[in-house]
Design a protein around this motif. Sequence first.
Motif, PDB file in Angstrom:
ATOM      1  N   PHE A 256       0.833  -1.203   0.000  1.00 32.88           N
ATOM      2  CA  PHE A 256       0.000   0.000   0.000  1.00 32.88           C
ATOM      3  C   PHE A 256       0.871   1.258   0.000  1.00 32.88           C
ATOM      4  O   PHE A 256       0.554   2.249  -0.666  1.00 32.88           O
ATOM      5  CB  PHE A 256      -0.918   0.004   1.220  1.00 32.88           C
ATOM      6  CG  PHE A 256      -2.152  -0.867   1.074  1.00 32.88           C
ATOM      7  CD1 PHE A 256      -2.274  -1.763   0.021  1.00 32.88           C
ATOM      8  CD2 PHE A 256      -3.190  -0.800   1.986  1.00 32.88           C
ATOM      9  CE1 PHE A 256      -3.398  -2.568  -0.114  1.00 32.88           C
ATOM     10  CE2 PHE A 256      -4.322  -1.595   1.860  1.00 32.88           C
ATOM     11  CZ  PHE A 256      -4.423  -2.486   0.805  1.00 32.88           C
ATOM     12  N   SER A 257       1.983   1.217   0.756  1.00 25.80           N
ATOM     13  CA  SER A 257       2.843   2.406   0.843  1.00 25.80           C
ATOM     14  C   SER A 257       3.475   2.709  -0.506  1.00 25.80           C
ATOM     15  O   SER A 257       3.643   3.880  -0.868  1.00 25.80           O
ATOM     16  CB  SER A 257       3.920   2.196   1.909  1.00 25.80           C
ATOM     17  OG  SER A 257       4.814   1.164   1.527  1.00 25.80           O
ATOM     18  N   TYR A 258       3.840   1.672  -1.278  1.00 23.60           N
ATOM     19  CA  TYR A 258       4.369   1.905  -2.624  1.00 23.60           C
ATOM     20  C   TYR A 258       3.327   2.604  -3.502  1.00 23.60           C
ATOM     21  O   TYR A 258       3.643   3.532  -4.251  1.00 23.60           O
ATOM     22  CB  TYR A 258       4.784   0.586  -3.280  1.00 23.60           C
ATOM     23  CG  TYR A 258       6.017  -0.055  -2.695  1.00 23.60           C
ATOM     24  CD1 TYR A 258       7.121   0.705  -2.320  1.00 23.60           C
ATOM     25  CD2 TYR A 258       6.093  -1.437  -2.517  1.00 23.60           C
ATOM     26  CE1 TYR A 258       8.256   0.111  -1.778  1.00 23.60           C
ATOM     27  CE2 TYR A 258       7.224  -2.045  -1.984  1.00 23.60           C
ATOM     28  CZ  TYR A 258       8.302  -1.259  -1.610  1.00 23.60           C
ATOM     29  OH  TYR A 258       9.418  -1.849  -1.090  1.00 23.60           O
ATOM     30  N   LEU A 259       2.085   2.131  -3.419  1.00 24.83           N
ATOM     31  CA  LEU A 259       1.014   2.741  -4.220  1.00 24.83           C
ATOM     32  C   LEU A 259       0.772   4.185  -3.800  1.00 24.83           C
ATOM     33  O   LEU A 259       0.573   5.063  -4.644  1.00 24.83           O
ATOM     34  CB  LEU A 259      -0.274   1.924  -4.088  1.00 24.83           C
ATOM     35  CG  LEU A 259      -0.239   0.496  -4.636  1.00 24.83           C
ATOM     36  CD1 LEU A 259      -1.572  -0.199  -4.395  1.00 24.83           C
ATOM     37  CD2 LEU A 259       0.101   0.469  -6.114  1.00 24.83           C
ATOM     38  N   GLU A 260       0.792   4.431  -2.489  1.00 24.73           N
ATOM     39  CA  GLU A 260       0.575   5.796  -1.989  1.00 24.73           C
ATOM     40  C   GLU A 260       1.662   6.742  -2.503  1.00 24.73           C
ATOM     41  O   GLU A 260       1.397   7.920  -2.757  1.00 24.73           O
ATOM     42  CB  GLU A 260       0.566   5.809  -0.450  1.00 24.73           C
ATOM     43  CG  GLU A 260      -0.604   5.086   0.195  1.00 24.73           C
ATOM     44  CD  GLU A 260      -1.889   5.902   0.207  1.00 24.73           C
ATOM     45  OE1 GLU A 260      -1.939   6.953  -0.456  1.00 24.73           O
ATOM     46  OE2 GLU A 260      -2.843   5.455   0.885  1.00 24.73           O
ATOM     47  N   CYS A 261       2.866   6.206  -2.675  1.00 21.10           N
ATOM     48  CA  CYS A 261       3.983   7.029  -3.159  1.00 21.10           C
ATOM     49  C   CYS A 261       4.001   7.146  -4.679  1.00 21.10           C
ATOM     50  O   CYS A 261       4.893   7.806  -5.235  1.00 21.10           O
ATOM     51  CB  CYS A 261       5.314   6.446  -2.682  1.00 21.10           C
ATOM     52  SG  CYS A 261       5.530   6.497  -0.892  1.00 21.10           S
ATOM     53  N   GLY A 262       3.075   6.474  -5.364  1.00 23.80           N
ATOM     54  CA  GLY A 262       3.013   6.561  -6.818  1.00 23.80           C
ATOM     55  C   GLY A 262       3.887   5.559  -7.542  1.00 23.80           C
ATOM     56  O   GLY A 262       4.019   5.617  -8.770  1.00 23.80           O
ATOM     57  N   ASP A 263       4.512   4.621  -6.802  1.00 28.23           N
ATOM     58  CA  ASP A 263       5.358   3.595  -7.436  1.00 28.23           C
ATOM     59  C   ASP A 263       4.484   2.395  -7.775  1.00 28.23           C
ATOM     60  O   ASP A 263       4.418   1.406  -7.035  1.00 28.23           O
ATOM     61  CB  ASP A 263       6.496   3.199  -6.490  1.00 28.23           C
ATOM     62  CG  ASP A 263       7.579   2.390  -7.194  1.00 28.23           C
ATOM     63  OD1 ASP A 263       7.286   1.823  -8.272  1.00 28.23           O
ATOM     64  OD2 ASP A 263       8.706   2.327  -6.680  1.00 28.23           O
ATOM     65  N   LEU A 264       3.815   2.477  -8.917  1.00 30.97           N
ATOM     66  CA  LEU A 264       2.819   1.475  -9.294  1.00 30.97           C
ATOM     67  C   LEU A 264       3.456   0.105  -9.505  1.00 30.97           C
ATOM     68  O   LEU A 264       2.938  -0.915  -9.039  1.00 30.97           O
ATOM     69  CB  LEU A 264       2.105   1.934 -10.567  1.00 30.97           C
ATOM     70  CG  LEU A 264       0.766   1.275 -10.904  1.00 30.97           C
ATOM     71  CD1 LEU A 264      -0.198   1.361  -9.734  1.00 30.97           C
ATOM     72  CD2 LEU A 264       0.157   1.947 -12.130  1.00 30.97           C
ATOM     73  N   ALA A 265       4.595   0.055 -10.204  1.00 28.52           N
ATOM     74  CA  ALA A 265       5.228  -1.232 -10.528  1.00 28.52           C
ATOM     75  C   ALA A 265       5.629  -1.981  -9.255  1.00 28.52           C
ATOM     76  O   ALA A 265       5.321  -3.168  -9.099  1.00 28.52           O
ATOM     77  CB  ALA A 265       6.432  -0.999 -11.426  1.00 28.52           C
TER      78      ALA A 265
END
Length: 555
Positions: free
Chosen positions: A134-143
Amino acid sequence: MLWMLDPQEDGSKALRAWRASWRLSWEQLQPCLDRAATLASRRHLFFRQALHKARHVLEARQDLSLRPLIQAAVREGCPGPLMATLDQVAAGVGDPGVAARALACVADVLGCMAEGQGGLRSGPAANPEWVRPFSYLECGDLARGVAALAEERDKWLSRPALLVRAARHYEGAGQILIRQAVMSAQHFVSSVPVELPAPGQWVVAECPARVDFSGGWSDTPPLAYELGGAVLGLAVRVNGRRPIGARARCIPEPKLWLALGPRQDKMATTIVCGSLDDLQDYCQPHAPGALLKAAFICAGIVSVHSKLSLSEQLLCTFGGGFELHTWSELPHGSGLGTSSILAGAALAALQRAAGRAVGTEALIHAVLHLEQVLTTGGGWQDQVGGLMPGIKVGRSRAQLPLKVEVEEITVPVGFVQKLNDHLLLVYTGKTRLARNLLQDVLRSWYARLPAVVQNAHNLVRHTEECAEAFRQGSLPLLGQCLTSYWEQKKLMAPGCEPLAVRRMMDVLAPHVHGQSLAGAGGGGFLYLLTKEPRQKEALEAVLAKTEPQSSLPKA
């Protein structure tokens, strides 16, 4: 065959050889056929083309349902390759809308694998094991986010209860991407500096409620920016009053004083924020005063990520703190757009108290942003209905950034008074619970169920027809619009009509041109257009025979 029949090749020698060869019929070949291998080959070919189709449908943003393919993959015991393809699409497409749909499809695969066991699909998505993806997605790192989701998913496939919980977290991941898409509305939020109010002077914002006459659900993300939304709404007083409001003022003490209550002169809850730690639950909707805390953050008055303390921020910029009161005279779950309108009132009062003026259209987009920060989500029809006066149509195009445009509907002279004489609100006595309704609608939309897609298009088209009925000033036509609209709401969210409400509507039907539950349905207020003017007392008597607890506030 072409090679054998070509007379230029070796003087037709191959053709003569073929004609002289031993012949076998299909019947004679059957015993030699490896049927298992043939079926396996066909199955492999089916899924190869199915995976290609799934990728194409998502990347081309087609309104085709992948649910039959998902069910087939699960039945045939090969959901893994399908989820891997969905992962590739989500990680590689670079479009948060397409990625969110791909993640929703993964959730559908997991839910299908549970085979109806393991609990409800709708539920919390807060297990700490999923925090990293979830934290990756929140930061915009989709891959990296999609890869981390897949890595975690593999640990949750052993039994139905885990599958359902994994599906909930995939839907939670999709909500993060929806939130980021809606945050694009912040592009249209602006303010201009104005003179500060006198110290201690209250800035008061009072708002009407809203009644939706057509198009609701089309304003809800992601429909608002994938399909394009159109909602016709009315700003209405309840019992002759604007029932929603906020007031703010500067105070010498560098703190935030928050108060909530049922009336301006009756505050039930008071909260004092003296440090940034007191604001940390601004994104937890059920925390006391969360909406007010989010308003301070979205208004740019304080930053929870600043190195400066709360008091230092307030003293440095404003020379003191703020006091903010909000109130709503409407019951909880009314369906009249209370929370969004309240957010708009709070932002308007706060910004003015801080020496800034915000236009109404900017305020509409600011509320969209605030509700994403608050993590409640939701569409734009409530604030359009309650912050803009009169009768109007709000529209958003099928694109990002999400922008809402509002058109005021001109009606014949005297029609507003006629409408006031015929429009009534009936409180059903049931609290509207829209959260699960919203999750179910989003699930159906992402699955692109044909009936839901068609109904969503009808909602938008029907809004334009309803606007024309207002321009004509025809109550019977508007009654037909309301009746059709309620049927569309029920198609969009099955279960939004409690039995007690259905009985109430049946009792009222002979006396009205049309009626509908406000908002998403499920409870709250019923609104209706009566055939005769000023029917409040008459309909109270009708309802008293069946629903003595129901009341009829005048709209």
